[in-house]
Motif scaffolding. Structure first.
Motif, short mmCIF file in Angstrom:
data_model
loop_
_atom_site.label_atom_id
_atom_site.label_comp_id
_atom_site.label_asym_id
_atom_site.label_seq_id
_atom_site.Cartn_x
_atom_site.Cartn_y
_atom_site.Cartn_z
N UNK A 37 0.82 -1.20 0.00
CA UNK A 37 0.00 0.00 0.00
C UNK A 37 0.86 1.25 0.00
N UNK A 38 1.99 1.20 0.70
CA UNK A 38 2.94 2.31 0.68
C UNK A 38 3.35 2.62 -0.76
N UNK A 39 3.69 1.56 -1.50
CA UNK A 39 4.09 1.72 -2.89
C UNK A 39 2.89 2.17 -3.73
N UNK A 40 1.73 1.58 -3.46
CA UNK A 40 0.53 1.89 -4.23
C UNK A 40 0.13 3.36 -4.08
N UNK A 41 0.17 3.87 -2.84
CA UNK A 41 -0.19 5.27 -2.62
C UNK A 41 0.76 6.22 -3.34
N UNK A 42 2.04 5.85 -3.33
CA UNK A 42 3.01 6.67 -4.05
C UNK A 42 2.76 6.60 -5.56
N UNK A 43 2.47 5.40 -6.06
CA UNK A 43 2.18 5.25 -7.48
C UNK A 43 0.91 5.99 -7.86
N UNK A 44 -0.10 5.95 -6.98
CA UNK A 44 -1.34 6.66 -7.25
C UNK A 44 -1.09 8.16 -7.31
N UNK A 45 -0.26 8.66 -6.39
CA UNK A 45 0.10 10.08 -6.42
C UNK A 45 0.84 10.42 -7.70
N UNK A 46 1.72 9.50 -8.12
CA UNK A 46 2.46 9.71 -9.37
C UNK A 46 1.51 9.78 -10.56
N UNK A 47 0.49 8.91 -10.56
CA UNK A 47 -0.46 8.90 -11.68
C UNK A 47 -1.23 10.21 -11.75
N UNK A 48 -1.57 10.77 -10.58
CA UNK A 48 -2.27 12.06 -10.55
C UNK A 48 -1.35 13.18 -11.03
N UNK A 49 -0.06 13.10 -10.64
CA UNK A 49 0.90 14.10 -11.12
C UNK A 49 1.02 14.06 -12.63
N UNK A 50 0.95 12.86 -13.20
CA UNK A 50 1.01 12.72 -14.66
C UNK A 50 -0.21 13.37 -15.32
N UNK A 51 -1.38 13.24 -14.69
CA UNK A 51 -2.58 13.90 -15.22
C UNK A 51 -2.34 15.40 -15.31
N UNK A 52 -1.78 15.98 -14.24
CA UNK A 52 -1.51 17.42 -14.25
C UNK A 52 -0.52 17.80 -15.32
N UNK A 53 0.52 16.98 -15.50
CA UNK A 53 1.53 17.27 -16.52
C UNK A 53 0.92 17.23 -17.92
N UNK A 54 -0.01 16.30 -18.15
CA UNK A 54 -0.65 16.20 -19.46
C UNK A 54 -1.44 17.46 -19.80
N UNK A 55 -2.02 18.10 -18.79
CA UNK A 55 -2.80 19.31 -19.02
C UNK A 55 -1.91 20.51 -19.32
N UNK A 56 -0.78 20.62 -18.62
CA UNK A 56 0.02 21.83 -18.74
C UNK A 56 1.10 21.72 -19.80
#
Length: 440
Positions: free
Chosen positions: A93-112
């Motif tokens: 879960x520690x890894x999963x939460x970090x990966x989930x945060x990474x996936x959200x950061x990628x969403x932001x990068x795709x927009x900007x």
């Protein structure tokens, strides 16, 4: 000291909605459309996903009512299974939460990305933006700046406002041309496979309701309030998700939906023009970064609780007296985010990692209801607890569907599955080593 109920039906309904509506709805419809290939499969996946999520939410509601302990999955697994298994799952879960945060950061990068680095190669540009943003947020967190509840509420208002704007587009924006039918008609087997694979991004988008189990002891008249609030919450979420997906479909067309990487901005651009596209892209980026910042702040608190239980070294609960920052915990979490981004810069790749990890924890956590019910036969049920209707079929259906998600990831991305299995197994020697090191 016992927990005193403080939450009413409206409070819990809003909690359910807030836990589920994240940033995924602004990106995952693209992945669902690509896997569905046909519009009716696309919408069927969202509807079935909502029903299964309702089953899961009600299951976790009873678990929370029967075992209202703070600490999430870690304490539940330790209580129902074994501390070693609890550590192994929460290590993932520690890894999963970090990966989930990474996936959200990628969403932001795709927009900007199209606005600030339009000339740079896509993968390189994505990594520059995500790593720079995370490095900036890491520096802010290390200075001790905390995000207030008002800012977090403002973030939720931004997201709801964006969803409402996208829904309005259904009524005022011109309808896109009909989707191009596949060159070759899909067989029943192909349609079943497409429907099956849709569950990976759909369940990712509906995730979050499992945290309702942490509020079992905080609710007035849990036996009545819990199911009603969850039913209302999931109904609100389903309505919003279906309406916004109808908007994506009608405004962009199914072909446009499958190729978009900035859904909210694309729809706003059709509705209000190019300036709206840029404004929404910036708003989405800031919203995403606010979420990432909140994640960087909150996740190390889980490590703190585990360190208090002596399953992680004391270093994880060390707090800087001046800034009140868990410096090592924050650094560790950000390091895992960066490692995830280093190995994958695309949303769908990270999504596979997240769903493989999450499906294991969700399956085993929901199965705890059978353990708790079995123990209750001997000790008797406490008064006022909530019991899921349709037991045991609701949790069984939920477990089966999430097992299919796990199998889908294994078939579609065996590399992510292998990494997940290795990480899970590595939790056992890590637990033994930490147990010896910490002196537990």
């Amino acid at each position: 000291m016992s927990i005193k109920p403080k939450l009413g039906q409206f409070d819990l309904t809003m909690i359910v909605v807030s836990l589920v509506i994240g940033m995924g709805i602004f990106r995952t419809p693209v992945e669902v459309a690509q896997k569905a290939e046909l519009p009716f499969i696309f919408f069927a996946a969202w509807i079935i996903g909502a029903i299964v999520s309702l089953f899961g939410a009600l299951t976790f509601a009873e678990i929370g009512s029967r075992y209202p302990a703070a600490g999430g999955f870690y304490r539940l697994f330790s209580h129902c299974y074994h501390p070693a298994f609890a550590f192994m799952v929460n290590w993932m879960t520690v890894i999963s939460n970090a990966a989930s945060t990474a996936s959200v950061a990628i969403i932001g990068a795709e927009y900007i990305l199209p606005l600030i680095l339009p000339q740079i190669e896509h993968t390189l540009g994505m990594r520059i933006i995500t790593l720079s943003s995370i490095a900036l947020l890491f520096g802010i967190n290390m200075l001790g700046i905390k995000m207030s509840a008002r800012i977090l509420n403002g973030l939720m208002l931004i997201k709801i406002s964006l969803i409402v704007l996208l829904i309005v587009a259904v009524f005022v924006a011109p309808t896109a041309p009909s989707a191009t039918p596949p060159a070759t008609a899909l067989t029943n087997s192909d349609m079943l496979k497409a429907f099956w694979l849709c569950f990976i991004p759909v369940f990712y988008t509906y995730g979050g309701y499992q945290q309702t189990m942490n509020f079992g002891g905080d609710i007035f008249n849990a036996k009545r309030t819990m199911p009603h609030a969850i039913l209302f919450g999931i109904t609100i979420i389903l309505s919003l998700y279906l309406l916004v997906n109808i908007s994506f479909f009608r405004v962009l067309g199914f072909d446009g939906l499958k190729t978009s990487t900035t859904l909210a901005a694309d729809v706003a651009g059709v509705l209000l023009g190019s300036y709206a596209f840029k404004a929404v892209a910036v708003i989405m980026f800031l919203s995403v970064m606010a979420y990432v910042n909140a994640s960087i702040m909150s996740n190390p608190r889980v490590y703190y609780a585990m360190a208090e239980d002596k399953v992680l070294p004391p270093l994880f609960k060390k707090v800087n007296e001046k800034t009140q920052v868990q410096e090592f915990g924050v650094t560790f979490f950000v390091a895992v985010i960066i490692i995830t981004l280093f190995f994958s810069s695309s949303f769908i790749q990270v999504l596979n990692y997240v769903m493989f990890f999450d499906s294991i924890s969700m399956i085993t956590a929901s199965a705890a209801i059978f353990v708790l019910r079995h123990r209750a036969k001997k000790a008797g049920d406490p008064e006022g607890i909530y019991k899921i209707p349709g037991y045991p079929w609701m949790p069984i259906i939920f477990i089966i569907l999430y097992s299919l998600v796990n199998i889908s990831v294994m078939i579609s991305n065996p590399g992510a599955s292998l990494i997940g299995i290795v990480l899970f197994i590595s939790g056992w020697p890590l637990y033994l080593g930490l147990k010896k090191l910490v002196g537990n």
